[in-house]
Design a protein around this motif. Structure first.
Motif, PDB file in Angstrom:
ATOM      1  N   ASN A 137      -3.535  -3.879   3.587  1.00  0.00           N
ATOM      2  CA  ASN A 137      -4.561  -4.631   4.321  1.00  0.00           C
ATOM      3  C   ASN A 137      -3.914  -5.604   5.290  1.00  0.00           C
ATOM      4  N   GLU A 177     -12.114  -6.595   5.361  1.00  0.00           N
ATOM      5  CA  GLU A 177     -11.840  -5.574   4.351  1.00  0.00           C
ATOM      6  C   GLU A 177     -12.538  -5.845   3.024  1.00  0.00           C
ATOM      7  N   VAL A 178     -12.762  -7.100   2.721  1.00  0.00           N
ATOM      8  CA  VAL A 178     -13.319  -7.464   1.423  1.00  0.00           C
ATOM      9  C   VAL A 178     -14.840  -7.333   1.458  1.00  0.00           C
ATOM     10  N   THR A 179     -15.379  -6.656   0.455  1.00  0.00           N
ATOM     11  CA  THR A 179     -16.824  -6.493   0.348  1.00  0.00           C
ATOM     12  C   THR A 179     -17.263  -6.907  -1.052  1.00  0.00           C
ATOM     13  N   PRO A 238     -15.875  -3.667  -4.393  1.00  0.00           N
ATOM     14  CA  PRO A 238     -14.527  -3.230  -4.006  1.00  0.00           C
ATOM     15  C   PRO A 238     -14.388  -1.713  -3.918  1.00  0.00           C
ATOM     16  N   LYS A 242     -16.098   0.131  -2.165  1.00  0.00           N
ATOM     17  CA  LYS A 242     -16.475   0.533  -0.811  1.00  0.00           C
ATOM     18  C   LYS A 242     -15.360   0.267   0.199  1.00  0.00           C
ATOM     19  N   THR A 243     -14.206  -0.155  -0.259  1.00  0.00           N
ATOM     20  CA  THR A 243     -13.107  -0.491   0.644  1.00  0.00           C
ATOM     21  C   THR A 243     -12.172   0.700   0.858  1.00  0.00           C
ATOM     22  N   SER A 244     -11.467   0.677   1.974  1.00  0.00           N
ATOM     23  CA  SER A 244     -10.459   1.710   2.238  1.00  0.00           C
ATOM     24  C   SER A 244      -9.342   1.614   1.210  1.00  0.00           C
ATOM     25  N   TRP A 292      -7.731  -8.883  -8.456  1.00  0.00           N
ATOM     26  CA  TRP A 292      -7.556  -7.659  -7.691  1.00  0.00           C
ATOM     27  C   TRP A 292      -6.531  -6.739  -8.354  1.00  0.00           C
TER      28      TRP A 292
END
Length: 91
Positions: A27, A35-37, A40, A42-44, A78
């Motif tokens: 990232n 990037e943070v939603t 998690p 739903k993230t690349s 994380w």
């Protein structure tokens, strides 16, 4: 870090051509908000984790001067999420 990867390759009898994805470089550290939603998954970053074949978790030692460790990754949410994905992703 490099010594840990080399030891991992040796112990697992992996090819010298083995590839490693380093999450610390995944990232853009200066634009993490994009990037943070709330979810998690739903993230690349999560999608890349699903493609991994294994995980190498490098632990630190206790550092009194910096007030860190030991095993700092186990105290980070994380990192715990990454470990959860690695352990529960059977695909």
């Amino acid at each position: 870090f490099i010594m840990c990867v080399e030891e991992h390759v040796s112990r697992r009898k992996l090819s010298d051509e083995s590839c490693f994805w380093v999450c610390a470089y995944a990232n853009r550290q200066h634009s993490l908000a994009s990037e943070v939603t709330a979810d998690p998954r739903k993230t690349s970053f999560f999608k890349a984790l699903l493609l991994s074949v294994g995980v190498l978790l490098v632990l630190d030692r206790k550092d009194e001067e910096r007030g860190t460790g030991p095993s700092t990754p186990f105290t980070r949410v994380w990192c715990a999420f990454e470990e959860f994905v690695a352990l529960t992703n059977s695909d």
